[in-house]
Design an enzyme around this catalytic site. Sequence first.
Site, PDB file in Angstrom:
ATOM      1  N   ILE A 503      92.928  55.156  10.256  1.00  0.00           N
ATOM      2  CA  ILE A 503      93.663  56.004   9.312  1.00  0.00           C
ATOM      3  C   ILE A 503      93.046  57.398   9.194  1.00  0.00           C
ATOM      4  O   ILE A 503      93.558  58.249   8.468  1.00  0.00           O
ATOM      5  CB  ILE A 503      93.737  55.358   7.915  1.00  0.00           C
ATOM      6  CG1 ILE A 503      92.332  55.052   7.387  1.00  0.00           C
ATOM      7  CG2 ILE A 503      94.597  54.100   7.967  1.00  0.00           C
ATOM      8  CD1 ILE A 503      92.326  54.482   5.973  1.00  0.00           C
ATOM      9  N   GLY A 504      91.958  57.641   9.897  1.00  0.00           N
ATOM     10  CA  GLY A 504      91.336  58.956   9.842  1.00  0.00           C
ATOM     11  C   GLY A 504      90.129  59.025  10.751  1.00  0.00           C
ATOM     12  O   GLY A 504      89.541  58.000  11.097  1.00  0.00           O
ATOM     13  N   GLY A 506      86.592  61.506  11.046  1.00  0.00           N
ATOM     14  CA  GLY A 506      85.795  62.587  10.474  1.00  0.00           C
ATOM     15  C   GLY A 506      84.527  62.795  11.261  1.00  0.00           C
ATOM     16  O   GLY A 506      84.324  62.205  12.330  1.00  0.00           O
ATOM     17  N   GLY A 507      83.659  63.658  10.726  1.00  0.00           N
ATOM     18  CA  GLY A 507      82.416  63.945  11.409  1.00  0.00           C
ATOM     19  C   GLY A 507      81.506  62.739  11.526  1.00  0.00           C
ATOM     20  O   GLY A 507      80.726  62.622  12.462  1.00  0.00           O
ATOM     21  N   GLY A 509      82.595  59.479  11.683  1.00  0.00           N
ATOM     22  CA  GLY A 509      83.190  58.494  12.589  1.00  0.00           C
ATOM     23  C   GLY A 509      84.619  58.174  12.193  1.00  0.00           C
ATOM     24  O   GLY A 509      85.233  58.854  11.373  1.00  0.00           O
ATOM     25  N   LYS A 510      85.138  57.104  12.766  1.00  0.00           N
ATOM     26  CA  LYS A 510      86.509  56.693  12.488  1.00  0.00           C
ATOM     27  C   LYS A 510      86.585  55.895  11.184  1.00  0.00           C
ATOM     28  O   LYS A 510      85.648  55.210  10.804  1.00  0.00           O
ATOM     29  CB  LYS A 510      87.054  55.835  13.637  1.00  0.00           C
ATOM     30  CG  LYS A 510      87.238  56.585  14.944  1.00  0.00           C
ATOM     31  CD  LYS A 510      87.811  55.674  16.025  1.00  0.00           C
ATOM     32  CE  LYS A 510      88.011  56.438  17.329  1.00  0.00           C
ATOM     33  NZ  LYS A 510      88.556  55.573  18.407  1.00  0.00           N
ATOM     34  N   VAL A 511      87.740  56.006  10.524  1.00  0.00           N
ATOM     35  CA  VAL A 511      87.988  55.248   9.298  1.00  0.00           C
ATOM     36  C   VAL A 511      89.148  54.287   9.570  1.00  0.00           C
ATOM     37  O   VAL A 511      90.216  54.707  10.030  1.00  0.00           O
ATOM     38  CB  VAL A 511      88.333  56.171   8.113  1.00  0.00           C
ATOM     39  CG1 VAL A 511      88.538  55.354   6.846  1.00  0.00           C
ATOM     40  CG2 VAL A 511      87.236  57.216   7.909  1.00  0.00           C
ATOM     41  N   ASP A 621      79.921  69.315  -0.371  1.00  0.00           N
ATOM     42  CA  ASP A 621      81.016  69.352   0.604  1.00  0.00           C
ATOM     43  C   ASP A 621      82.357  69.157  -0.098  1.00  0.00           C
ATOM     44  O   ASP A 621      83.189  68.357   0.330  1.00  0.00           O
ATOM     45  CB  ASP A 621      80.803  68.294   1.678  1.00  0.00           C
ATOM     46  CG  ASP A 621      81.603  68.588   2.953  1.00  0.00           C
ATOM     47  OD1 ASP A 621      82.068  69.738   3.089  1.00  0.00           O
ATOM     48  OD2 ASP A 621      81.765  67.687   3.786  1.00  0.00           O
TER      49      ASP A 621
END
Length: 837
Positions: A503-504, A506-507, A509-511, A621
């Site tokens: 579902i996503g 990011g920096g 890793g994968k979600v 962040d």
Amino acid sequence: MTYWRNIGFFLCVLSIFPLVCFSATFVPVDNYLIDCGASATTTVGRRNFTADSLSKDLLSTQEDILATNPLTSSSSSDDSPLYQTARIFRGSSKYTFPIKQKGRHWIRLYFFPFTYEKYNLSAANFTVATQDHVLFSSSNMQKDPVMKEYSVNVTSDNLVITFAPSGNSTAFVNAIEVVSVPDDLIVNDFSVLDPSLSLSELVTQALETVWRVNMGGPTVTPVNDTLQRTWIPDQRFLLEADLATYVSNIGAVRYEKGGSTTENTAPATVYGTLAQMNSSFDPRSNFNVTWNFDVSPGFQYLVRFHFCDLISKSLNVLYFDVYVDSKMAAADVDLSLHGNNVLGVPYHKNLVTPLAVSNKLRVSIGPSDLSKDFPNAILNGLEIMKMNNSMGSLITGAGPVAISSGSSSKSIGMIVGVIVGVVAAVVLAGVFFVLCMRRRKLARQRKSKTWVPLSINDGTTSHTMGSKYSNGTTLSAASNYEYRVPFLAVQEATNNFDESWVIGIGGFGKVYKGELSDGTKVAVKRGNPRSQQGLAEFRTEIEMLSQFRHRHLVSLIGYCDERNEMILIYEYMEKGTLKSHLYGSGLPSLSWKERLEICIGSARGLHYLHTGYAKAVIHRDVKSANILLDEKLMAKVADFGLSKAGPEIDQTHVSTAVKGSFGYLDPEYFRRQQLTEKSDVYSFGVVLFEVLCARPVIDPTLPREMVNLAEWAMKWQKKGQLEQIIDQTLAGKIRPDSLRKFGETAEKCLADYGVDRPSMGDVLWNLEYALQLQEAVVQGDPEENSTNMIGELSPQINNFSQDASASNAQFEGTSLDDLSGVSMSRVFSQLVKSEGR
């Protein structure tokens, strides 16, 4: 006689023709050479630098300040004419270069801080950045002329280079180059010095040339390099000069047609000279030749070795080892294997280092046990390039230290090195002891079990807190947020990490979307277990979220560190990120009330972070991608991997390396590397404008004045015309006073100095007030919000309950500065002025 002279000339031309054809100069598609502040074209070598006053379409600046060096440049380099003029900037200014061929480009910046009229350029305080990377900080400025060289991967149609002065200071630049680079110069062909280090690719990295060295040869000037590079001699870097001897045989260099190493990799003048062991043909020789280089701690480095065997009489006789910082970088190197059984074929090797912890990087060559002749080792050239950090930044707070020469300075250097090493070891031991004692103290203070950040090891086991799932039992929601989760249970929850469940990305890793055995939906973030940066974020996330429970902070359900994995399991947020609801995903537009309530919820979460514990926690962040929404669009702040504990009571800030996201980063934190809660406030102010305008915070495809959302929105806010730039779906749907209050709040958040920004409690107050103004029903004038009749406003905002971890005291005993869980509706009835805070 003339006949034979012509024949001789013809034969000479024929003899060199293949070499000329093979080593033809690379012709860049993009080739911007700009002499800043000049009034006419400047010729340097074989290249012409155009005056930026003749290319005004490239430059966007508030005022033209062209400076001329009153003294002749002290530089003896071939590019010294470029240091005679400069362009001075008193405000943020940009050069925009249209890019014809996307890919890797040189960016070369020339600086010489001379004094011109009232401008002392030595005191200039500024940064230089592109859309994606921070390149330069004047804190590293030298008094002598200097050229800073960067290699960046340009993926947009324009490359924007921004010069941003700090405070009332100035910025300047003497000359700029933006030049295309061959695609094969930087490719994903590299090894890593530390086996636990993971790097997916080099091609996206921004690189800064720190050192480019020609072993055994003289300086190679840009005129003699196909890519206009400068190579300097290696003598001053040698740790023990008498251990090395030099060989030069440029004519022996044979570039292999179709090979990966070409004259663009390095010129024949580099591959045609080398340094070797001064072994005097003694078969008992056993030592290393070592070079010592200054680097900046806190960054990884790409080290590129250049080899060419100019000394062997036959194949497969020269074997040697290569070391970086005493670690084996390449063992038993046999250059015959890289030249199709031909000697003299150039070969290069890329190596990526771990994060540097010292300001020195050592490169050594030494004999291998496989040597069939007398022990020997060679090195022809070396490049050391700093790699951007996770923030896309290449700047650091410490500048390079000059290297002394001579035997006495070497001895002093060795003594200092030993002393520094001993002191560093003692300090590290002390820090480790203090951290251990502090952790034990915190553990005794807490009433319930908390997360234990575990080090990633090289096996498949790790310590456990006695989890009831340690025997592989399926994970369920009854875990009560206290225990490690076995890897098998995570696999089951994610259907063995089914890619269709992602579902996503990011920096970290994968979600993955997951489902526990009791039907509870979760989000599973799987990191790269070998990433040093990921490990730090993994630990921080666990430590932070184990301390806090708040309805506007995403809850951590579990974590897994088995099998060298770094996996975090969160509550599932059905509606995804705030960013996805604002632009780029095609989701239905949010109403103004929904946006205000999301901002209020986010502000509550951040306010709790800043005030809900003994010491403030700074998120570092804050951005729309880290604000998640549940099925009811309730906002929760997520991703605490960069979070950091705030200053002590008797301190004003925390000094730390700059981290955050480009476009949201607090400029004061960026300039001074001093972190406070007000850095989060600044980032949140950017989010507020992002919510209002529904566009990216950095969009290089827009006209130059619109690229940076914060700057663009602030211009309209100060004009009092913010309604001109709001999301078109909100046009005519926001009450004027609500918009005014919202804009004022965002403007205050974006103040240049943290001391002038409101606290998150004040931001929360004003957002609640903006919502009240939007929902107000004023008797006698339903269209216009009479702000003098605030007592008649009907409270229609959501009455968020106070968090369970907060005090149960009644509102009357609650400080106005601690409003993380208190509805504002009861507060506003006490106000008589419309301005709030």
